[in-house]
Design a protein around this motif. Structure first.
Motif, PDB file in Angstrom:
ATOM      1  N   MET A   1      16.214  11.475 -67.968  1.00  0.00           N
ATOM      2  CA  MET A   1      16.102  10.141 -67.359  1.00  0.00           C
ATOM      3  C   MET A   1      16.354   9.076 -68.404  1.00  0.00           C
ATOM      4  SD  MET A   1      15.363  10.130 -64.173  1.00  0.00           S
ATOM      5  CE  MET A   1      14.300   8.850 -63.546  1.00  0.00           C
ATOM      6  N   SER A   2      17.588   8.708 -68.554  1.00  0.00           N
ATOM      7  CA  SER A   2      17.905   7.751 -69.586  1.00  0.00           C
ATOM      8  C   SER A   2      19.002   6.861 -69.041  1.00  0.00           C
ATOM      9  CB  SER A   2      18.386   8.529 -70.803  1.00  0.00           C
ATOM     10  OG  SER A   2      18.469   7.690 -71.899  1.00  0.00           O
ATOM     11  N   ALA A   3      18.831   5.547 -69.147  1.00  0.00           N
ATOM     12  CA  ALA A   3      19.758   4.659 -68.447  1.00  0.00           C
ATOM     13  C   ALA A   3      20.240   3.500 -69.311  1.00  0.00           C
ATOM     14  CB  ALA A   3      19.083   4.103 -67.191  1.00  0.00           C
ATOM     15  N   ASP A   4      21.529   3.207 -69.175  1.00  0.00           N
ATOM     16  CA  ASP A   4      22.135   2.003 -69.755  1.00  0.00           C
ATOM     17  C   ASP A   4      22.775   1.259 -68.584  1.00  0.00           C
ATOM     18  OD1 ASP A   4      23.713   0.069 -70.949  1.00  0.00           O
ATOM     19  OD2 ASP A   4      24.487   1.389 -72.518  1.00  0.00           O
ATOM     20  N   LEU A   5      22.271   0.094 -68.287  1.00  0.00           N
ATOM     21  CA  LEU A   5      22.660  -0.577 -67.035  1.00  0.00           C
ATOM     22  C   LEU A   5      23.540  -1.816 -67.233  1.00  0.00           C
ATOM     23  CD1 LEU A   5      19.242  -0.317 -65.115  1.00  0.00           C
ATOM     24  CD2 LEU A   5      21.177   1.259 -65.063  1.00  0.00           C
ATOM     25  N   HIS A   6      24.252  -1.855 -68.338  1.00  0.00           N
ATOM     26  CA  HIS A   6      25.121  -3.031 -68.552  1.00  0.00           C
ATOM     27  C   HIS A   6      26.346  -2.600 -69.366  1.00  0.00           C
ATOM     28  CE1 HIS A   6      25.151  -7.653 -69.568  1.00  0.00           C
ATOM     29  NE2 HIS A   6      26.391  -7.180 -69.461  1.00  0.00           N
ATOM     30  N   LEU A   7      27.410  -2.237 -68.658  1.00  0.00           N
ATOM     31  CA  LEU A   7      28.611  -1.730 -69.328  1.00  0.00           C
ATOM     32  C   LEU A   7      29.858  -2.412 -68.788  1.00  0.00           C
ATOM     33  CD1 LEU A   7      27.720   2.082 -68.991  1.00  0.00           C
ATOM     34  CD2 LEU A   7      27.490   0.704 -71.066  1.00  0.00           C
ATOM     35  N   HIS A   8      30.721  -2.834 -69.698  1.00  0.00           N
ATOM     36  CA  HIS A   8      32.022  -3.388 -69.296  1.00  0.00           C
ATOM     37  C   HIS A   8      33.102  -2.334 -69.496  1.00  0.00           C
ATOM     38  CE1 HIS A   8      30.631  -7.536 -68.787  1.00  0.00           C
ATOM     39  NE2 HIS A   8      29.745  -7.191 -69.703  1.00  0.00           N
ATOM     40  N   THR A   9      34.164  -2.457 -68.708  1.00  0.00           N
ATOM     41  CA  THR A   9      35.287  -1.525 -68.817  1.00  0.00           C
ATOM     42  C   THR A   9      36.584  -2.336 -68.844  1.00  0.00           C
ATOM     43  OG1 THR A   9      35.813  -1.287 -66.461  1.00  0.00           O
ATOM     44  CG2 THR A   9      33.981   0.057 -67.306  1.00  0.00           C
ATOM     45  N   THR A  10      37.700  -1.617 -68.854  1.00  0.00           N
ATOM     46  CA  THR A  10      39.004  -2.295 -68.831  1.00  0.00           C
ATOM     47  C   THR A  10      39.230  -3.063 -67.522  1.00  0.00           C
ATOM     48  OG1 THR A  10      39.903  -0.178 -68.119  1.00  0.00           O
ATOM     49  CG2 THR A  10      40.219  -0.779 -70.443  1.00  0.00           C
ATOM     50  N   ALA A  11      38.366  -2.863 -66.538  1.00  0.00           N
ATOM     51  CA  ALA A  11      38.491  -3.669 -65.312  1.00  0.00           C
ATOM     52  C   ALA A  11      38.186  -5.133 -65.604  1.00  0.00           C
ATOM     53  CB  ALA A  11      37.558  -3.141 -64.224  1.00  0.00           C
ATOM     54  N   SER A  12      37.406  -5.398 -66.684  1.00  0.00           N
ATOM     55  CA  SER A  12      37.260  -6.793 -67.143  1.00  0.00           C
ATOM     56  C   SER A  12      37.668  -6.832 -68.610  1.00  0.00           C
ATOM     57  CB  SER A  12      35.859  -7.345 -66.887  1.00  0.00           C
ATOM     58  OG  SER A  12      34.868  -6.672 -67.624  1.00  0.00           O
ATOM     59  N   ASP A  13      36.753  -7.144 -69.511  1.00  0.00           N
ATOM     60  CA  ASP A  13      37.161  -7.295 -70.905  1.00  0.00           C
ATOM     61  C   ASP A  13      36.653  -6.190 -71.820  1.00  0.00           C
ATOM     62  OD1 ASP A  13      34.545  -8.078 -70.611  1.00  0.00           O
ATOM     63  OD2 ASP A  13      34.695  -9.832 -71.921  1.00  0.00           O
ATOM     64  N   GLY A  14      36.324  -5.024 -71.241  1.00  0.00           N
ATOM     65  CA  GLY A  14      35.933  -3.875 -72.057  1.00  0.00           C
ATOM     66  C   GLY A  14      37.167  -3.162 -72.598  1.00  0.00           C
ATOM     67  N   GLN A  15      36.941  -2.310 -73.587  1.00  0.00           N
ATOM     68  CA  GLN A  15      38.072  -1.624 -74.228  1.00  0.00           C
ATOM     69  C   GLN A  15      38.378  -0.253 -73.633  1.00  0.00           C
ATOM     70  OE1 GLN A  15      40.122  -3.019 -76.506  1.00  0.00           O
ATOM     71  NE2 GLN A  15      38.931  -4.844 -76.053  1.00  0.00           N
ATOM     72  N   ILE A  16      37.414   0.344 -72.955  1.00  0.00           N
ATOM     73  CA  ILE A  16      37.693   1.680 -72.406  1.00  0.00           C
ATOM     74  C   ILE A  16      37.597   1.673 -70.883  1.00  0.00           C
ATOM     75  CG2 ILE A  16      37.163   3.100 -74.427  1.00  0.00           C
ATOM     76  CD1 ILE A  16      34.375   3.398 -73.419  1.00  0.00           C
ATOM     77  N   ASN A  17      38.337   2.600 -70.289  1.00  0.00           N
ATOM     78  CA  ASN A  17      38.428   2.568 -68.823  1.00  0.00           C
ATOM     79  C   ASN A  17      37.164   3.140 -68.178  1.00  0.00           C
ATOM     80  OD1 ASN A  17      38.706   5.400 -68.495  1.00  0.00           O
ATOM     81  ND2 ASN A  17      40.873   5.255 -69.020  1.00  0.00           N
ATOM     82  N   PRO A  18      37.007   2.947 -66.887  1.00  0.00           N
ATOM     83  CA  PRO A  18      35.776   3.363 -66.213  1.00  0.00           C
ATOM     84  C   PRO A  18      35.503   4.870 -66.325  1.00  0.00           C
ATOM     85  CG  PRO A  18      37.041   1.873 -64.818  1.00  0.00           C
ATOM     86  CD  PRO A  18      37.893   2.149 -66.004  1.00  0.00           C
ATOM     87  N   GLU A  19      36.546   5.688 -66.183  1.00  0.00           N
ATOM     88  CA  GLU A  19      36.369   7.138 -66.249  1.00  0.00           C
ATOM     89  C   GLU A  19      35.857   7.554 -67.628  1.00  0.00           C
ATOM     90  OE1 GLU A  19      39.089   5.527 -65.254  1.00  0.00           O
ATOM     91  OE2 GLU A  19      39.737   6.301 -63.299  1.00  0.00           O
ATOM     92  N   GLU A  20      36.461   6.992 -68.670  1.00  0.00           N
ATOM     93  CA  GLU A  20      36.077   7.308 -70.049  1.00  0.00           C
ATOM     94  C   GLU A  20      34.648   6.823 -70.327  1.00  0.00           C
ATOM     95  OE1 GLU A  20      38.025   9.075 -71.935  1.00  0.00           O
ATOM     96  OE2 GLU A  20      36.951   8.906 -73.849  1.00  0.00           O
ATOM     97  N   THR A  21      34.292   5.711 -69.742  1.00  0.00           N
ATOM     98  CA  THR A  21      32.938   5.177 -69.907  1.00  0.00           C
ATOM     99  C   THR A  21      31.905   6.183 -69.385  1.00  0.00           C
ATOM    100  OG1 THR A  21      33.744   2.906 -69.710  1.00  0.00           O
ATOM    101  CG2 THR A  21      31.406   3.244 -69.251  1.00  0.00           C
ATOM    102  N   VAL A  22      32.201   6.765 -68.211  1.00  0.00           N
ATOM    103  CA  VAL A  22      31.306   7.764 -67.625  1.00  0.00           C
ATOM    104  C   VAL A  22      31.212   8.986 -68.542  1.00  0.00           C
ATOM    105  CG1 VAL A  22      30.996   9.355 -65.691  1.00  0.00           C
ATOM    106  CG2 VAL A  22      31.728   7.005 -65.252  1.00  0.00           C
ATOM    107  N   LYS A  23      32.362   9.406 -69.064  1.00  0.00           N
ATOM    108  CA  LYS A  23      32.404  10.600 -69.918  1.00  0.00           C
ATOM    109  C   LYS A  23      31.573  10.396 -71.191  1.00  0.00           C
ATOM    110  CE  LYS A  23      35.843  13.542 -72.134  1.00  0.00           C
ATOM    111  NZ  LYS A  23      37.291  13.703 -72.353  1.00  0.00           N
ATOM    112  N   ILE A  24      31.712   9.235 -71.801  1.00  0.00           N
ATOM    113  CA  ILE A  24      30.953   8.951 -73.024  1.00  0.00           C
ATOM    114  C   ILE A  24      29.451   8.866 -72.708  1.00  0.00           C
ATOM    115  CG2 ILE A  24      30.549   7.276 -74.883  1.00  0.00           C
ATOM    116  CD1 ILE A  24      33.564   6.571 -74.671  1.00  0.00           C
TER     117      ILE A  24
END
Ligand code: AMP
Ligand code: MN
Ligand code: MN
Ligand code: MN
Length: 274
Positions: A1-24
């Protein structure tokens, strides 16, 4: 049970895409995450398949920058229905107003430089995403107007530079209302960041926020303690987020660097089972 609830992706100004974000997130042992791109839910929609593949609980999220007393208040929305018509209309309104603003800035840049930069070319680079000044800076470098993005900001599009145009903001209560209408929980993002120092936090709590992002990389221990106390006193949800934008472009990979204590996550998940 461990959560990070604030992540950006390439859909806005993040550097990695949503799929890669999930994988990491999976590799770092997270069980629950939320993708909270600026003014868009495109990343959430893209990440659902990957979240099932990796067994990650993905909470649909968004971060909306709003206007309050000449300062910027960021509103996070969790568990939003991605098909809610009012929410989609708001997202579209923001997108369209940003297009108009980028066009205005481009006209100013053309006036200043004597060039004839075309919005169509800028738009090609943005590929359907929400246009930010970061895109415009890259576009100016690409067209040899300036040699780097920093110079684009200092000479053209920075807040005190001649081609800057203010964006249309929405008000804080409007964003809160739309998130609620869409079945979501509105949460005050990173209250410790400097954009909030102009006024008292208790002012903000008069709005219908239902949670506070207590745990955040730039919050000092003292701030974290204070925000936790305020959240508990006001019966608000407690959330945590790394606000990851990286890795790359000067950003570290922050995924999972801030995690929500289990008791607070349980509280959030109990009421809103995704
Ligand atoms: P906008 O929301 O269109 O006003 O653009 C804001 C984005 O522009 C931020 O998220 C940053 O990525 C970028 N930005 C703003 N100011 C600067 C600056 N001085 N140097 C570099 N990037 C900046
Ligand atoms: Mn950002
Ligand atoms: Mn923010
Ligand atoms: Mn953010």
């Amino acid at each position: 049970m461990s959560a990070d609830l604030h992540l950006h992706t390439t859909a806005s100004d993040g550097q990695i895409n949503p799929e890669e974000t999930v994988k990491i997130a999976y590799k770092r042992g997270l069980k629950t995450i939320s993708i909270t791109d600026h003014d868009t839910i495109a990343g959430v929609n893209k990440a659902f398949e990957a979240s099932r593949l990796y067994g990650i609980n993905l909470i649909s999220g968004i971060e909306i920058n709003t206007d309050y007393k000449a300062a910027e208040v960021h509103v996070l929305g969790y568990f939003i229905n991605q098909e809610d018509p009012d929410l989609l209309a708001l997202i579209n309104k923001i997108k369209v107003s940003r297009i108009e603003r980028a066009k205005k800035m481009l006209i100013k840049i053309n006036d200043l430089t004597g060039k004839n930069l075309k919005f169509k070319e800028l738009n090609k680079m943005v590929r359907g995403k929400v246009i930010t000044r970061a895109h415009l800076a890259r576009f100016l470098v690409k067209n040899n107007i300036v040699i780097d993005e920093q110079l684009a900001f200092s000479n053209y599009i920075g807040t005190s530079a001649p081609a800057y145009v203010k964006r249309d903001y929405i008000t804080t209560p409007d964003a809160i209302d739309v998130i609620k209408q869409a079945g979501g929980i509105p949460v005050l993002a990173h209250p410790g960041r400097t954009e909030y120092i102009n006024f008292d936090l208790s002012d903000l709590l008069n709005f219908n926020f239902q949670g506070i992002e207590v745990y955040y990389p730039h919050h000092t221990q003292k701030q974290t303690k204070k925000f936790l106390r305020i959240a508990l006193e006001n019966d608000l949800y407690v959330t945590a987020g790394s606000d990851n934008h990286g890795p790359g472009k000067g950003y570290k990979n922050m995924i999972g660097e801030v995690r929500l204590p289990r008791r607070f996550l349980n509280r959030l998940l109990q009421v809103h089972r995704p």
